[in-house]
Design a protein around this motif. Sequence first.
Motif, PDB file in Angstrom:
ATOM      1  N   LEU A   1       0.918  -1.188  -0.082  1.00 54.45           N
ATOM      2  CA  LEU A   1       0.011  -0.231   0.054  1.00 54.45           C
ATOM      3  C   LEU A   1       0.902   1.300   0.093  1.00 54.45           C
ATOM      4  O   LEU A   1       1.811   1.453   0.900  1.00 54.45           O
ATOM      5  CB  LEU A   1      -0.696  -0.059   1.354  1.00 54.45           C
ATOM      6  N   ILE A   2       0.618   2.191  -0.873  1.00 61.10           N
ATOM      7  CA  ILE A   2       1.341   3.281  -1.001  1.00 61.10           C
ATOM      8  C   ILE A   2       0.550   4.559  -0.650  1.00 61.10           C
ATOM      9  O   ILE A   2      -0.634   4.528  -1.054  1.00 61.10           O
ATOM     10  CB  ILE A   2       1.779   3.734  -2.310  1.00 61.10           C
ATOM     11  N   VAL A   3       0.950   5.273   0.545  1.00 61.58           N
ATOM     12  CA  VAL A   3       0.067   6.344   0.986  1.00 61.58           C
ATOM     13  C   VAL A   3       0.601   7.680   0.208  1.00 61.58           C
ATOM     14  O   VAL A   3       1.876   8.088   0.110  1.00 61.58           O
ATOM     15  CB  VAL A   3      -0.260   6.681   2.484  1.00 61.58           C
ATOM     16  N   VAL A   4      -0.221   8.493  -0.373  1.00 59.50           N
ATOM     17  CA  VAL A   4       0.302   9.889  -0.653  1.00 59.50           C
ATOM     18  C   VAL A   4      -0.634  10.904   0.081  1.00 59.50           C
ATOM     19  O   VAL A   4      -1.725  11.006  -0.379  1.00 59.50           O
ATOM     20  CB  VAL A   4      -0.044  10.077  -2.506  1.00 59.50           C
ATOM     21  N   SER A   5      -0.289  11.630   0.904  1.00 56.79           N
ATOM     22  CA  SER A   5      -0.577  12.489   1.945  1.00 56.79           C
ATOM     23  C   SER A   5      -0.104  13.986   1.502  1.00 56.79           C
ATOM     24  O   SER A   5       1.048  13.997   0.841  1.00 56.79           O
ATOM     25  CB  SER A   5      -0.568  12.059   3.402  1.00 56.79           C
ATOM     26  N   GLY A   6      -0.415  14.919   2.304  1.00 56.69           N
ATOM     27  CA  GLY A   6      -0.046  16.212   2.117  1.00 56.69           C
ATOM     28  C   GLY A   6      -1.308  17.265   2.386  1.00 56.69           C
ATOM     29  O   GLY A   6      -2.285  16.908   2.345  1.00 56.69           O
ATOM     30  N   PRO A   7      -0.916  18.445   2.637  1.00 60.93           N
ATOM     31  CA  PRO A   7      -1.801  19.589   2.818  1.00 60.93           C
ATOM     32  C   PRO A   7      -2.627  19.908   1.365  1.00 60.93           C
ATOM     33  O   PRO A   7      -2.151  19.465   0.360  1.00 60.93           O
ATOM     34  CB  PRO A   7      -1.100  20.735   3.153  1.00 60.93           C
ATOM     35  N   THR A   8      -3.674  20.544   1.505  1.00 64.06           N
ATOM     36  CA  THR A   8      -4.298  20.797   0.434  1.00 64.06           C
ATOM     37  C   THR A   8      -3.630  21.465  -0.733  1.00 64.06           C
ATOM     38  O   THR A   8      -2.676  22.256  -0.428  1.00 64.06           O
ATOM     39  CB  THR A   8      -5.707  21.494   0.660  1.00 64.06           C
ATOM     40  N   ALA A   9      -3.803  21.307  -2.129  1.00 67.14           N
ATOM     41  CA  ALA A   9      -3.063  21.810  -3.117  1.00 67.14           C
ATOM     42  C   ALA A   9      -1.817  21.747  -3.127  1.00 67.14           C
ATOM     43  O   ALA A   9      -0.816  22.557  -3.472  1.00 67.14           O
ATOM     44  CB  ALA A   9      -3.249  23.397  -3.322  1.00 67.14           C
ATOM     45  N   SER A  10      -1.135  20.361  -2.727  1.00 71.56           N
ATOM     46  CA  SER A  10       0.224  20.141  -2.793  1.00 71.56           C
ATOM     47  C   SER A  10       0.443  19.045  -3.819  1.00 71.56           C
ATOM     48  O   SER A  10       1.765  18.409  -3.681  1.00 71.56           O
ATOM     49  CB  SER A  10       0.747  19.308  -1.316  1.00 71.56           C
ATOM     50  N   GLY A  11      -0.204  18.915  -4.834  1.00 74.52           N
ATOM     51  CA  GLY A  11       0.103  18.108  -5.925  1.00 74.52           C
ATOM     52  C   GLY A  11      -0.365  16.351  -5.521  1.00 74.52           C
ATOM     53  O   GLY A  11       0.240  15.682  -6.507  1.00 74.52           O
ATOM     54  N   LYS A  12      -1.124  15.964  -4.985  1.00 72.51           N
ATOM     55  CA  LYS A  12      -1.310  14.659  -4.456  1.00 72.51           C
ATOM     56  C   LYS A  12      -1.829  14.123  -5.658  1.00 72.51           C
ATOM     57  O   LYS A  12      -1.538  12.874  -5.824  1.00 72.51           O
ATOM     58  CB  LYS A  12      -2.249  14.699  -3.296  1.00 72.51           C
ATOM     59  N   THR A  13      -3.043  14.745  -6.191  1.00 69.45           N
ATOM     60  CA  THR A  13      -3.654  13.867  -7.358  1.00 69.45           C
ATOM     61  C   THR A  13      -2.631  13.551  -8.548  1.00 69.45           C
ATOM     62  O   THR A  13      -2.405  12.321  -8.937  1.00 69.45           O
ATOM     63  CB  THR A  13      -4.599  14.698  -7.803  1.00 69.45           C
ATOM     64  N   LYS A  14      -1.914  14.519  -9.034  1.00 70.96           N
ATOM     65  CA  LYS A  14      -1.059  14.462 -10.078  1.00 70.96           C
ATOM     66  C   LYS A  14      -0.087  13.444  -9.558  1.00 70.96           C
ATOM     67  O   LYS A  14       0.356  12.361 -10.560  1.00 70.96           O
ATOM     68  CB  LYS A  14      -0.453  15.882 -10.131  1.00 70.96           C
ATOM     69  N   THR A  15       0.630  13.370  -8.527  1.00 73.14           N
ATOM     70  CA  THR A  15       1.696  12.630  -8.231  1.00 73.14           C
ATOM     71  C   THR A  15       0.908  10.961  -8.056  1.00 73.14           C
ATOM     72  O   THR A  15       1.885  10.187  -8.410  1.00 73.14           O
ATOM     73  CB  THR A  15       2.228  13.070  -6.751  1.00 73.14           C
ATOM     74  N   SER A  16      -0.060  10.763  -7.406  1.00 70.46           N
ATOM     75  CA  SER A  16      -0.473   9.602  -7.603  1.00 70.46           C
ATOM     76  C   SER A  16      -0.883   8.931  -8.757  1.00 70.46           C
ATOM     77  O   SER A  16      -0.709   7.669  -8.969  1.00 70.46           O
ATOM     78  CB  SER A  16      -1.863   9.470  -6.570  1.00 70.46           C
ATOM     79  N   ILE A  17      -1.248   9.644  -9.666  1.00 76.78           N
ATOM     80  CA  ILE A  17      -1.330   9.264 -11.181  1.00 76.78           C
ATOM     81  C   ILE A  17      -0.046   8.888 -11.834  1.00 76.78           C
ATOM     82  O   ILE A  17      -0.017   7.661 -12.444  1.00 76.78           O
ATOM     83  CB  ILE A  17      -2.343  10.118 -12.088  1.00 76.78           C
ATOM     84  N   GLU A  18       0.869   9.604 -11.443  1.00 78.12           N
ATOM     85  CA  GLU A  18       2.228   9.554 -11.979  1.00 78.12           C
ATOM     86  C   GLU A  18       2.789   8.183 -11.454  1.00 78.12           C
ATOM     87  O   GLU A  18       3.275   7.244 -12.122  1.00 78.12           O
ATOM     88  CB  GLU A  18       3.040  10.437 -11.733  1.00 78.12           C
ATOM     89  N   ILE A  19       2.573   7.965 -10.336  1.00 76.49           N
ATOM     90  CA  ILE A  19       2.837   6.586  -9.626  1.00 76.49           C
ATOM     91  C   ILE A  19       2.291   5.414 -10.191  1.00 76.49           C
ATOM     92  O   ILE A  19       2.905   4.524 -10.368  1.00 76.49           O
ATOM     93  CB  ILE A  19       2.738   6.862  -7.986  1.00 76.49           C
ATOM     94  N   ALA A  20       0.912   5.662 -10.461  1.00 77.18           N
ATOM     95  CA  ALA A  20       0.252   4.599 -10.623  1.00 77.18           C
ATOM     96  C   ALA A  20       0.660   4.251 -12.340  1.00 77.18           C
ATOM     97  O   ALA A  20       0.831   2.858 -12.783  1.00 77.18           O
ATOM     98  CB  ALA A  20      -1.108   4.847 -10.775  1.00 77.18           C
TER      99      ALA A  20
ATOM    100  N   ALA B   1      -4.378  24.429   5.372  1.00 80.29           N
ATOM    101  CA  ALA B   1      -3.007  23.766   5.002  1.00 80.29           C
ATOM    102  C   ALA B   1      -2.178  23.737   6.129  1.00 80.29           C
ATOM    103  O   ALA B   1      -1.454  22.722   6.460  1.00 80.29           O
ATOM    104  CB  ALA B   1      -2.323  24.371   3.733  1.00 80.29           C
ATOM    105  N   LYS B   2      -2.376  24.742   6.863  1.00 80.62           N
ATOM    106  CA  LYS B   2      -1.405  24.842   8.166  1.00 80.62           C
ATOM    107  C   LYS B   2      -1.935  23.925   9.250  1.00 80.62           C
ATOM    108  O   LYS B   2      -1.043  23.140   9.900  1.00 80.62           O
ATOM    109  CB  LYS B   2      -1.786  26.295   8.608  1.00 80.62           C
ATOM    110  N   ALA B   3      -3.302  23.561   9.196  1.00 76.81           N
ATOM    111  CA  ALA B   3      -4.011  22.667  10.394  1.00 76.81           C
ATOM    112  C   ALA B   3      -3.412  21.214   9.707  1.00 76.81           C
ATOM    113  O   ALA B   3      -3.028  20.585  10.636  1.00 76.81           O
ATOM    114  CB  ALA B   3      -5.193  22.949  10.448  1.00 76.81           C
TER     115      ALA B   3
END
Length: 321
Positions: free
Chosen positions: A5-24, A286-288
């Motif tokens: 299982l690979i987790v891609v987390s981070g604050p809002t607007a940090s590129g998670k969607t794009k990165t996860s698709i690139e990983i897949a 994002a700070k929270a």
Amino acid sequence: MNHKLIVVSGPTASGKTKTSIEIAKHIQNTLHMKAAVVNFDSLLFYKEISIGTAKPTLEERDGIEHHMIDIESINSPMNASGFIKKGEEVILELFKQNKVVILVGGSAFYLRAILKGMYESPTAPKELKEGITEQYKNEGIAPFIEFLKINDPQSLINLHENDHYRLMRAVEYFQLTGTKISDKKKEHDQLNPYDFSTISHPWDVLHFYLDLPKDEHFEIIKKRTQEMFDQGLMEEVLELEKAGFFLTEKPLASIGYKEALEFKNGLFANIEECIERIAISTRQLAKAQRTFFNKITPKESFNPIHDQGKIKERVTSFLKE
């Protein structure tokens, strides 16, 4: 062999969607294994809202299988226990199909819930839930804050003033049990819920945490906020109203929708002021999120703009372990 299982987390607007698709795509095209993305971002569960949630379009998903998106209506908000039930079913089914699962999102609470479990909370009877919802519709969040000041002041410290759902939940919990939800949280926190080295599943987990310098991040947030209006955020809100939604549903109290509704009701002088308010609220969110994610270990931190190559190298080594 344990499932990967690979987790891609981070604050809002940090590129998670794009990165996860690139990983897949890297897993499928380079490593010749099957992969699927499972969302744990709470606002992406709802089929009626897309623009203000930055939901990836089918085009952006680029043929990669996605799950836990568009699975609920804003009429019936999903809670963490509902997410655990559905999310686990999806993940276990994907593992049966020998797929690498990429779990993606910014809702740290949901990530912790699915990996670590959560403290049990009794279900409130329908009358209590309806009474609370009715009071919120008529009077807003103010009476709930007053109630907590007297009965559970610690929850006011623990929760953000804009987190209306959890503030209402704290009131509901007290009315139901006569005890403070903040005491339950404290008890749970003593079990070290931020240590993800032990989870409640036999899965091998690689946790990527994406973040970037705050000033650079704020520029991205401002650009994305402007794009949401360019793509038709106001039209989306008006369509929801036309479709018969009350516009008081919990997901519509989230950043972007809340301010768009306030703009519609004349609370901002102009659209620029509304956009600026959303960007500032997003930066606060994002700070929270950073504060929560910073407590979580183990994780590997990467810059989403400059480190894509390193992320792919790490994925390769993890899947070959």
